[in-house]
Design a protein around this motif. Structure first.
Motif, PDB file in Angstrom:
ATOM      1  N   ASP A 154       0.822  -1.213   0.000  1.00 33.83           N
ATOM      2  CA  ASP A 154       0.000   0.000   0.000  1.00 33.83           C
ATOM      3  C   ASP A 154       0.857   1.265   0.000  1.00 33.83           C
ATOM      4  OD1 ASP A 154      -2.317  -1.517   0.037  1.00 33.83           O
ATOM      5  OD2 ASP A 154      -2.353  -1.602   2.239  1.00 33.83           O
ATOM      6  N   ASN A 155       2.142   1.132   0.283  1.00 37.13           N
ATOM      7  CA  ASN A 155       3.059   2.269   0.284  1.00 37.13           C
ATOM      8  C   ASN A 155       3.806   2.402  -1.042  1.00 37.13           C
ATOM      9  OD1 ASN A 155       4.460   4.473   1.525  1.00 37.13           O
ATOM     10  ND2 ASN A 155       6.204   3.130   1.842  1.00 37.13           N
ATOM     11  N   LEU A 156       3.430   1.608  -2.039  1.00 37.39           N
ATOM     12  CA  LEU A 156       4.130   1.616  -3.323  1.00 37.39           C
ATOM     13  C   LEU A 156       3.235   2.146  -4.434  1.00 37.39           C
ATOM     14  CD1 LEU A 156       5.830  -1.870  -3.062  1.00 37.39           C
ATOM     15  CD2 LEU A 156       6.912   0.351  -2.776  1.00 37.39           C
ATOM     16  N   ASP A 157       3.818   2.944  -5.312  1.00 33.80           N
ATOM     17  CA  ASP A 157       3.107   3.489  -6.468  1.00 33.80           C
ATOM     18  C   ASP A 157       3.986   3.396  -7.699  1.00 33.80           C
ATOM     19  OD1 ASP A 157       0.651   4.401  -5.286  1.00 33.80           O
ATOM     20  OD2 ASP A 157       1.801   5.999  -4.321  1.00 33.80           O
ATOM     21  N   VAL A 158       3.355   3.217  -8.857  1.00 33.00           N
ATOM     22  CA  VAL A 158       4.064   3.262 -10.133  1.00 33.00           C
ATOM     23  C   VAL A 158       4.234   4.729 -10.496  1.00 33.00           C
ATOM     24  CG1 VAL A 158       3.972   2.597 -12.555  1.00 33.00           C
ATOM     25  CG2 VAL A 158       3.078   1.058 -10.818  1.00 33.00           C
ATOM     26  N   ILE A 159       5.425   5.079 -10.980  1.00 31.93           N
ATOM     27  CA  ILE A 159       5.724   6.490 -11.254  1.00 31.93           C
ATOM     28  C   ILE A 159       6.616   6.590 -12.491  1.00 31.93           C
ATOM     29  CG2 ILE A 159       7.700   6.482  -9.680  1.00 31.93           C
ATOM     30  CD1 ILE A 159       6.929   9.335  -8.842  1.00 31.93           C
ATOM     31  N   CYS A 160       6.396   7.628 -13.294  1.00 35.58           N
ATOM     32  CA  CYS A 160       7.213   7.849 -14.491  1.00 35.58           C
ATOM     33  C   CYS A 160       8.503   8.577 -14.092  1.00 35.58           C
ATOM     34  CB  CYS A 160       6.423   8.651 -15.528  1.00 35.58           C
ATOM     35  SG  CYS A 160       6.068  10.349 -15.054  1.00 35.58           S
ATOM     36  N   PRO A 161       9.521   8.585 -14.943  1.00 38.35           N
ATOM     37  CA  PRO A 161      10.792   9.230 -14.584  1.00 38.35           C
ATOM     38  C   PRO A 161      10.661  10.723 -14.276  1.00 38.35           C
ATOM     39  CG  PRO A 161      11.116   7.793 -16.464  1.00 38.35           C
ATOM     40  CD  PRO A 161       9.637   7.822 -16.199  1.00 38.35           C
ATOM     41  N   GLU A 162       9.811  11.440 -15.005  1.00 40.54           N
ATOM     42  CA  GLU A 162       9.655  12.881 -14.768  1.00 40.54           C
ATOM     43  C   GLU A 162       9.061  13.145 -13.384  1.00 40.54           C
ATOM     44  OE1 GLU A 162       8.447  11.347 -17.547  1.00 40.54           O
ATOM     45  OE2 GLU A 162       9.933  12.047 -18.997  1.00 40.54           O
ATOM     46  N   CYS A 163       8.004  12.410 -13.051  1.00 35.99           N
ATOM     47  CA  CYS A 163       7.386  12.582 -11.732  1.00 35.99           C
ATOM     48  C   CYS A 163       8.327  12.102 -10.627  1.00 35.99           C
ATOM     49  CB  CYS A 163       6.057  11.834 -11.664  1.00 35.99           C
ATOM     50  SG  CYS A 163       4.751  12.562 -12.671  1.00 35.99           S
ATOM     51  N   HIS A 164       9.098  11.060 -10.895  1.00 29.61           N
ATOM     52  CA  HIS A 164      10.035  10.536  -9.894  1.00 29.61           C
ATOM     53  C   HIS A 164      11.090  11.583  -9.550  1.00 29.61           C
ATOM     54  CE1 HIS A 164      13.143   7.650  -8.321  1.00 29.61           C
ATOM     55  NE2 HIS A 164      12.065   7.288  -7.662  1.00 29.61           N
ATOM     56  N   TYR A 165      11.556  12.306 -10.566  1.00 30.50           N
ATOM     57  CA  TYR A 165      12.535  13.370 -10.338  1.00 30.50           C
ATOM     58  C   TYR A 165      11.934  14.459  -9.446  1.00 30.50           C
ATOM     59  CZ  TYR A 165      15.665  17.258 -11.365  1.00 30.50           C
ATOM     60  OH  TYR A 165      16.520  18.324 -11.250  1.00 30.50           O
ATOM     61  N   LYS A 166      10.706  14.877  -9.760  1.00 29.92           N
ATOM     62  CA  LYS A 166      10.048  15.917  -8.966  1.00 29.92           C
ATOM     63  C   LYS A 166       9.738  15.417  -7.560  1.00 29.92           C
ATOM     64  CE  LYS A 166       6.835  16.819 -12.076  1.00 29.92           C
ATOM     65  NZ  LYS A 166       5.662  17.448 -12.731  1.00 29.92           N
ATOM     66  N   LYS A 167       9.367  14.150  -7.435  1.00 35.39           N
ATOM     67  CA  LYS A 167       9.041  13.595  -6.119  1.00 35.39           C
ATOM     68  C   LYS A 167      10.291  13.498  -5.248  1.00 35.39           C
ATOM     69  CE  LYS A 167       6.574   9.894  -3.839  1.00 35.39           C
ATOM     70  NZ  LYS A 167       7.622   9.241  -3.075  1.00 35.39           N
ATOM     71  N   ASP A 168      11.432  13.178  -5.841  1.00 33.00           N
ATOM     72  CA  ASP A 168      12.682  13.152  -5.075  1.00 33.00           C
ATOM     73  C   ASP A 168      13.004  14.528  -4.505  1.00 33.00           C
ATOM     74  OD1 ASP A 168      13.147  10.472  -5.319  1.00 33.00           O
ATOM     75  OD2 ASP A 168      14.608  10.650  -6.938  1.00 33.00           O
ATOM     76  N   LYS A 169      12.775  15.572  -5.301  1.00 33.97           N
ATOM     77  CA  LYS A 169      12.993  16.935  -4.802  1.00 33.97           C
ATOM     78  C   LYS A 169      12.043  17.240  -3.643  1.00 33.97           C
ATOM     79  CE  LYS A 169      14.864  19.558  -8.619  1.00 33.97           C
ATOM     80  NZ  LYS A 169      14.649  20.688  -9.505  1.00 33.97           N
ATOM     81  N   PHE A 170      10.772  16.866  -3.809  1.00 34.47           N
ATOM     82  CA  PHE A 170       9.786  17.074  -2.746  1.00 34.47           C
ATOM     83  C   PHE A 170      10.214  16.348  -1.471  1.00 34.47           C
ATOM     84  CE2 PHE A 170       6.381  14.603  -0.694  1.00 34.47           C
ATOM     85  CZ  PHE A 170       5.804  15.614   0.055  1.00 34.47           C
ATOM     86  N   GLU A 171      10.625  15.085  -1.597  1.00 37.38           N
ATOM     87  CA  GLU A 171      11.004  14.297  -0.428  1.00 37.38           C
ATOM     88  C   GLU A 171      12.201  14.893   0.301  1.00 37.38           C
ATOM     89  OE1 GLU A 171      11.583  10.383  -1.973  1.00 37.38           O
ATOM     90  OE2 GLU A 171       9.452   9.897  -1.873  1.00 37.38           O
TER      91      GLU A 171
END
Length: 176
Positions: free
Chosen positions: A122-139
């Motif tokens: 439940d803590n896992l999501d599929v993510i594209c490379p562009e969103c993954h880059y932005k999510k890493d910055k957010f994290e």
């Protein structure tokens, strides 16, 4: 039947055997192509890999444990289950109404922040490379550093739509 591939010449769809790169019509280009490939042959020696592993991959115990987890059979099976369940579609793009294929499986709440959720589907999501880059910055802004040393004392955000909003509006992230 021998293994084949397409000719490397642009817009040429002729098939060639695997030991060649160009069809008979473009075979004159093969020598130059092989010569250009040799320029990069052996550029990363064994010392490079050893240095990379010591500095980046196994920099500390947390990174080392993550590396072992991501190469385990448990993670491979969990990843496949999540990809099948979410139909190989980026959940963050879907929250904005876009359909985009993706192959990366990411922890919604990073395992450096909460290691107990490492194997929680439940803590896992599929993510594209562009969103993954932005999510890493957010994290890095919201949760703190990925090594666990500069960790912020915040409540985890598990809702995809809210994470998507914050990763697109970094200036509006609530402070700890």
């Amino acid at each position: 039947m021998p293994a084949v591939r397409t000719c490397r010449y642009p817009n040429c769809h002729n098939l060639v055997t695997i030991d060649h790169y160009y069809c008979e019509q473009h075979r004159a280009l093969e020598a130059d192509y092989l010569k250009s490939r040799m320029k990069y042959h052996g550029t990363h020696k064994r010392g490079y890999s050893r240095h990379y592993n010591a500095i980046n991959r196994h920099a500390n115990k947390i990174k080392d444990a993550q590396e072992k987890f991501y190469h385990s059979k448990q993670w491979q099976e969990l990843r496949r289950v999540v990809l099948d369940k979410q139909h190989y579609l980026c959940q963050y793009c879907l929250s904005e109404g876009r359909v985009k294929p993706a192959k990366i499986v990411d922890h919604c709440v990073p395992i450096t922040f909460d290691p107990s959720k490492a194997d929680d589907a439940d803590n896992l999501d599929v993510i594209c490379p562009e969103c993954h880059y932005k999510k890493d910055k957010f994290e890095s802004v919201y949760y703190g550093s990925s090594d666990g040393v500069g960790r912020n004392d915040v409540d985890p955000i598990t809702e995809v739509k809210l994470v998507d909003y914050y990763m697109n509006h970094l200036d509006q992230i609530p402070k700890a």
